[in-house]
Write an enzyme that holds these catalytic residues in place. Sequence first.
Site, PDB file in Angstrom:
ATOM      1  N   TRP A  28      29.916   1.402  33.022  1.00 53.89           N
ATOM      2  CA  TRP A  28      29.315   2.329  34.062  1.00 53.89           C
ATOM      3  C   TRP A  28      29.033   1.804  35.320  1.00 53.89           C
ATOM      4  CZ3 TRP A  28      27.278   6.975  32.958  1.00 53.89           C
ATOM      5  CH2 TRP A  28      27.398   7.452  31.736  1.00 53.89           C
ATOM      6  N   ALA A  85      25.344  -2.632  36.721  1.00 56.10           N
ATOM      7  CA  ALA A  85      24.466  -1.852  37.549  1.00 56.10           C
ATOM      8  C   ALA A  85      23.833  -0.691  37.013  1.00 56.10           C
ATOM      9  CB  ALA A  85      25.274  -1.224  38.954  1.00 56.10           C
ATOM     10  N   VAL A  86      22.400  -0.722  36.936  1.00 58.39           N
ATOM     11  CA  VAL A  86      21.812   0.318  36.364  1.00 58.39           C
ATOM     12  C   VAL A  86      20.909   1.272  37.202  1.00 58.39           C
ATOM     13  CG1 VAL A  86      20.248   0.863  34.565  1.00 58.39           C
ATOM     14  CG2 VAL A  86      21.548  -1.028  34.336  1.00 58.39           C
ATOM     15  N   GLY A  90      16.335  10.437  35.928  1.00 58.21           N
ATOM     16  CA  GLY A  90      15.295  11.114  35.948  1.00 58.21           C
ATOM     17  C   GLY A  90      14.385  11.008  34.663  1.00 58.21           C
ATOM     18  N   THR A  91      14.977  10.073  34.030  1.00 61.66           N
ATOM     19  CA  THR A  91      14.314   9.782  32.357  1.00 61.66           C
ATOM     20  C   THR A  91      14.091   8.435  32.293  1.00 61.66           C
ATOM     21  OG1 THR A  91      16.336   9.439  31.283  1.00 61.66           O
ATOM     22  CG2 THR A  91      15.715  11.602  31.628  1.00 61.66           C
ATOM     23  N   HIS A  93      15.107   6.291  30.414  1.00 65.02           N
ATOM     24  CA  HIS A  93      16.293   5.580  29.952  1.00 65.02           C
ATOM     25  C   HIS A  93      16.570   4.475  30.585  1.00 65.02           C
ATOM     26  CE1 HIS A  93      20.018   4.996  28.027  1.00 65.02           C
ATOM     27  NE2 HIS A  93      20.641   4.895  28.965  1.00 65.02           N
TER      28      HIS A  93
END
Length: 158
Positions: A28, A85-86, A90-91, A93
């Site tokens: 990701w 990298a996170v 909009g949630t 999560h």
Amino acid sequence: MSTQGNSNFLQGIPSPKDAFIIIVKTEWNSDIVDELERGCLNILHQAGATYEIITVPGAVEIPFTIAAYKRSGRPKADAFITLGAVIQGGTPHFDYVCKFVTEGVLQLNLTLTEPVVLGVLTLNNRVQAEERTGGIHGHKGEEAAITALKMIEVSRSL
């Protein structure tokens, strides 16, 4: 692991003899993670360390992979480096992923005999990623490698 407020951090990068490091990186946000990896490898090459890179789908899978490597009987690592990298969405999560990976790395540090360096960026946006991959907040990939090398020396001295 921030260099801000620690002007001595980048001084005297150690070169522990025969250091072998496992880097576990995520797929990701690969553009950011690839830059973290580039900085990390630059420091490891300077130090003469050897390494293996394992790629996992996301940050939640990092602790499992390190634990599985440790159980596998493969060559003993002197340290593990996590790179990912996170980015806030909009949630909720984001909150769960950040909690799982940081708590997983903490648990590994308390149970393994090798240090596990948290090089997973938790970001509100991509601008913060740029600031932490060679921008105003330094290069967190380089810092992760330096931390691993320093922790190998600490571990070997204990």
